[in-house]
Design a protein around this motif. Structure first.
Motif, PDB file in Angstrom:
ATOM      1  N   ARG A  68      43.749 113.340  70.266  1.00  0.00           N
ATOM      2  CA  ARG A  68      43.109 112.542  69.212  1.00  0.00           C
ATOM      3  C   ARG A  68      44.147 111.856  68.326  1.00  0.00           C
ATOM      4  O   ARG A  68      44.004 110.696  67.993  1.00  0.00           O
ATOM      5  CB  ARG A  68      42.194 113.416  68.361  1.00  0.00           C
ATOM      6  N   VAL A  69      45.174 112.598  67.950  1.00  0.00           N
ATOM      7  CA  VAL A  69      46.229 112.028  67.111  1.00  0.00           C
ATOM      8  C   VAL A  69      46.893 110.866  67.847  1.00  0.00           C
ATOM      9  O   VAL A  69      47.126 109.790  67.265  1.00  0.00           O
ATOM     10  CB  VAL A  69      47.262 113.104  66.710  1.00  0.00           C
ATOM     11  N   ALA A  70      47.203 111.055  69.105  1.00  0.00           N
ATOM     12  CA  ALA A  70      47.845 109.999  69.898  1.00  0.00           C
ATOM     13  C   ALA A  70      46.939 108.780  70.017  1.00  0.00           C
ATOM     14  O   ALA A  70      47.408 107.639  69.932  1.00  0.00           O
ATOM     15  CB  ALA A  70      48.221 110.525  71.268  1.00  0.00           C
ATOM     16  N   PHE A  71      45.646 108.998  70.216  1.00  0.00           N
ATOM     17  CA  PHE A  71      44.709 107.887  70.347  1.00  0.00           C
ATOM     18  C   PHE A  71      44.641 107.078  69.057  1.00  0.00           C
ATOM     19  O   PHE A  71      44.719 105.848  69.085  1.00  0.00           O
ATOM     20  CB  PHE A  71      43.313 108.393  70.712  1.00  0.00           C
ATOM     21  N   PHE A  72      44.519 107.763  67.911  1.00  0.00           N
ATOM     22  CA  PHE A  72      44.388 107.039  66.647  1.00  0.00           C
ATOM     23  C   PHE A  72      45.699 106.345  66.269  1.00  0.00           C
ATOM     24  O   PHE A  72      45.684 105.278  65.658  1.00  0.00           O
ATOM     25  CB  PHE A  72      43.907 107.964  65.535  1.00  0.00           C
ATOM     26  N   ARG A  73      46.849 106.901  66.648  1.00  0.00           N
ATOM     27  CA  ARG A  73      48.124 106.218  66.393  1.00  0.00           C
ATOM     28  C   ARG A  73      48.222 104.960  67.259  1.00  0.00           C
ATOM     29  O   ARG A  73      48.758 103.945  66.824  1.00  0.00           O
ATOM     30  CB  ARG A  73      49.286 107.139  66.690  1.00  0.00           C
ATOM     31  N   TYR A  74      47.729 105.039  68.473  1.00  0.00           N
ATOM     32  CA  TYR A  74      47.781 103.892  69.371  1.00  0.00           C
ATOM     33  C   TYR A  74      46.785 102.805  68.928  1.00  0.00           C
ATOM     34  O   TYR A  74      47.068 101.620  69.026  1.00  0.00           O
ATOM     35  CB  TYR A  74      47.451 104.331  70.807  1.00  0.00           C
ATOM     36  N   ALA A  75      45.624 103.222  68.419  1.00  0.00           N
ATOM     37  CA  ALA A  75      44.583 102.277  68.040  1.00  0.00           C
ATOM     38  C   ALA A  75      44.926 101.513  66.767  1.00  0.00           C
ATOM     39  O   ALA A  75      44.454 100.403  66.563  1.00  0.00           O
ATOM     40  CB  ALA A  75      43.252 103.010  67.860  1.00  0.00           C
ATOM     41  N   VAL A  76      45.749 102.075  65.921  1.00  0.00           N
ATOM     42  CA  VAL A  76      46.053 101.428  64.630  1.00  0.00           C
ATOM     43  C   VAL A  76      47.231 100.539  64.710  1.00  0.00           C
ATOM     44  O   VAL A  76      48.086 100.418  65.386  1.00  0.00           O
ATOM     45  CB  VAL A  76      46.290 102.488  63.532  1.00  0.00           C
TER      46      VAL A  76
END
Length: 76
Positions: A68-76
Motif C-alpha cells: 500500500r505504501v509503495a502504491f500511494f508513493r507511486y500514485a502521487v
C-alpha cells in the motif's frame, strides 16, 4: 665464428601459453573467440524474483502494508 642454428626473429610464436603474442604482433585481422554461453540452468534475476525473495521473509500483513505504501508513493 659460425652462427648458431637458433636465430632471433620478430615473428611471434603462438602457443597455448603465449596467447599475448598473437594480440601483440599479429596483423591477420582475426577476432577473439566469443565467450562461452551461460549455462542454461541459471535463473535470470528479475525484479519479480527479487521481490518474491524479500516477500517470503515478511508476514502477509507486513507485505500488504508495504504494498500500500509503495502504491500511494507511486500514485502521487
Amino acid at each position: 665464428m659460425p652462427l648458431s642454428s637458433t636465430s632471433t626473429s620478430s615473428t611471434p610464436t603462438v602457443t597455448p601459453g603465449n596467447s599475448r603474442a598473437t594480440a601483440a604482433g599479429s596483423s591477420l585481422g582475426r577476432q577473439p573467440a566469443p565467450p562461452p554461453p551461460n549455462p542454461p540452468s541459471r535463473i535470470p534475476v528479475t525484479p519479480a524474483v527479487l521481490r518474491s525473495i524479500f516477500a517470503s521473509s515478511r508476514t502477509i500483513l507486513e507485505e500488504r502494508s508495504l504494498s500500500r505504501v509503495a502504491f500511494f508513493r507511486y500514485a502521487v
